[in-house]
Design an enzyme around this catalytic site. Structure first.
Site, PDB file in Angstrom:
ATOM      1  N   ASN A  72      35.687 -21.999 -31.086  1.00 38.00           N
ATOM      2  CA  ASN A  72      36.415 -22.063 -29.808  1.00 38.00           C
ATOM      3  C   ASN A  72      36.847 -20.687 -29.289  1.00 38.00           C
ATOM      4  O   ASN A  72      37.815 -20.567 -28.554  1.00 38.00           O
ATOM      5  CB  ASN A  72      37.626 -22.997 -29.916  1.00 38.00           C
ATOM      6  CG  ASN A  72      37.221 -24.410 -30.235  1.00 38.00           C
ATOM      7  OD1 ASN A  72      36.244 -24.924 -29.690  1.00 38.00           O
ATOM      8  ND2 ASN A  72      37.944 -25.045 -31.151  1.00 38.00           N
ATOM      9  N   ARG A  73      36.115 -19.668 -29.704  1.00 36.48           N
ATOM     10  CA  ARG A  73      36.378 -18.294 -29.268  1.00 36.48           C
ATOM     11  C   ARG A  73      37.737 -17.772 -29.729  1.00 36.48           C
ATOM     12  O   ARG A  73      38.253 -16.806 -29.176  1.00 36.48           O
ATOM     13  CB  ARG A  73      36.259 -18.167 -27.733  1.00 36.48           C
ATOM     14  CG  ARG A  73      34.867 -18.496 -27.188  1.00 36.48           C
ATOM     15  CD  ARG A  73      33.832 -17.530 -27.757  1.00 36.48           C
ATOM     16  NE  ARG A  73      32.514 -17.705 -27.139  1.00 36.48           N
ATOM     17  CZ  ARG A  73      31.500 -18.371 -27.693  1.00 36.48           C
ATOM     18  NH1 ARG A  73      31.680 -18.985 -28.854  1.00 36.48           N
ATOM     19  NH2 ARG A  73      30.328 -18.432 -27.099  1.00 36.48           N
ATOM     20  N   LEU A  74      38.298 -18.401 -30.737  1.00 38.35           N
ATOM     21  CA  LEU A  74      39.559 -17.932 -31.307  1.00 38.35           C
ATOM     22  C   LEU A  74      39.241 -16.997 -32.478  1.00 38.35           C
ATOM     23  O   LEU A  74      39.534 -17.289 -33.642  1.00 38.35           O
ATOM     24  CB  LEU A  74      40.425 -19.116 -31.751  1.00 38.35           C
ATOM     25  CG  LEU A  74      40.824 -20.079 -30.628  1.00 38.35           C
ATOM     26  CD1 LEU A  74      41.660 -21.231 -31.181  1.00 38.35           C
ATOM     27  CD2 LEU A  74      41.595 -19.345 -29.529  1.00 38.35           C
TER      28      LEU A  74
END
Length: 239
Positions: free
Chosen positions: A216-218
Site C-alpha cells: 500500500n505504498r507504506l
C-alpha cells in the site's frame, strides 16, 4: 467587417494522449506493483551505514536477483545548479565511502571538481529496495587508482585511453580507429600505462537512506545522518 471568434486557448499546444486509448501495458499511470517484502525495523540496523550497506549489497549480489548490483546512478550539478545523472559501476566501498572510476575530463568529473556535492542511487528494484546516498567527492590517490587499473581487462584498459569521455566525436569509426591503434601499440600481455586523465572518486557519505518497499505504498525509509562527533543519527522518514 471581420468577425471576432473565441479562440481555443489550447489550440496549437501539445496535449497528452488519451490514456483510455492506450494499451494498459504501455500506460504509466496503470503500471503498479504491490510490494509485499518484509519490513525494515530500526532494531535490525547495523550501527553504521556502511555495514548496513554491506549487508544489503551481499543479499543483492548473492541472491542473483539484481542485474549488476554494483550499478549506481551518480547525480552531480554544475556551478549554476543544473543537474545531470548517469549510471556507473561501484568498484569499492569501505568505512570511508563509495568508490568509482572515470575519465577526469568527463562531464561528471568536471562538475565534481567545481561542486563536490553528489548523490548516489542503488536501484535494486527486483528486491523492492533502494539505497540513496548524499555526500562529497574527492579523488582517490594515484597508487589506489593504479592498483585498480591493473585489475581491469586489457580491453578496458585500452578503452580508458581511446575514449575522450563526454567529448563530441565525428563518428563511431573515429573511436574504433583510436582503439585499433592502441591494440597495436599495446598488444595483449603488454602493460598498459594508467592514463593521467583517468582515476577514481571516493564519495564520503553524509546521509545514507535504506528504502524498503512495503504494501500500500507504506514503505520503510530509514536514514543515517552523520554527526559532527563521527556518530550516526538514524531517523525514520514518512513514505
Amino acid at each position: 467587417m471581420t468577425a471576432v471568434t473565441d479562440r481555443d486557448p489550447t489550440a496549437g499546444e501539445a496535449t497528452a494522449p488519451d490514456s483510455a486509448a492506450r494499451d494498459p501495458r504501455l500506460d504509466p499511470a496503470a503500471m503498479r506493483r504491490q510490494y509485499r517484502a518484509e519490513g525494515l525495523d530500526e532494531r535490525d540496523l547495523a550501527p553504521g551505514p556502511m555495514t548496513q550497506f554491506g549487508r544489503w549489497f551481499e543479499e543483492a549480489a548473492l541472491q542473483d536477483l539484481v542485474y549488476e548490483p554494483n550499478a549506481m546512478v551518480v547525480s552531480t550539478a554544475d556551478p549554476e545548479g543544473r543537474p545531470s545523472s548517469r549510471t556507473v559501476l561501484l568498484k569499492d566501498y569501505d568505512e570511508q565511502g563509495f568508490v568509482f572510476y572515470t575519465n577526469y575530463e568527463s562531464r561528471k568529473a568536471r562538475e565534481l571538481a567545481a561542486n563536490p556535492y553528489v548523490s548516489l542511487l542503488f536501484p535494486w528494484h527486483p528486491m523492492a529496495r533502494q539505497v540513496l546516498v548524499t555526500g562529497t567527492a574527492r579523488r582517490t590517490g594515484r597508487d589506489e587508482t593504479a592498483a585498480y587499473f591493473r585489475t581491469r581487462p586489457h580491453g578496458s584498459q585500452l578503452g580508458a585511453w581511446a575514449s575522450a569521455q563526454s567529448s563530441v566525436i565525428a563518428s563511431r569509426t573515429e573511436l574504433e580507429s583510436s582503439y585499433a591503434e592502441l591494440t597495436t601499440r599495446y598488444p595483449e600481455g603488454e602493460q598498459v600505462p594508467v592514463p593521467p586523465h583517468w582515476g577514481g572518486f571516493r564519495i564520503a557519505p553524509q546521509t545514507v537512506e535504506f528504502w524498503q518497499g512495503r504494501e500500500n505504498r507504506l514503505h520503510d525509509r530509514l536514514r543515517y545522518t552523520a554527526e559532527q562527533d563521527g556518530s550516526w543519527r538514524v531517523e525514520r522518514l514518512s513514505p
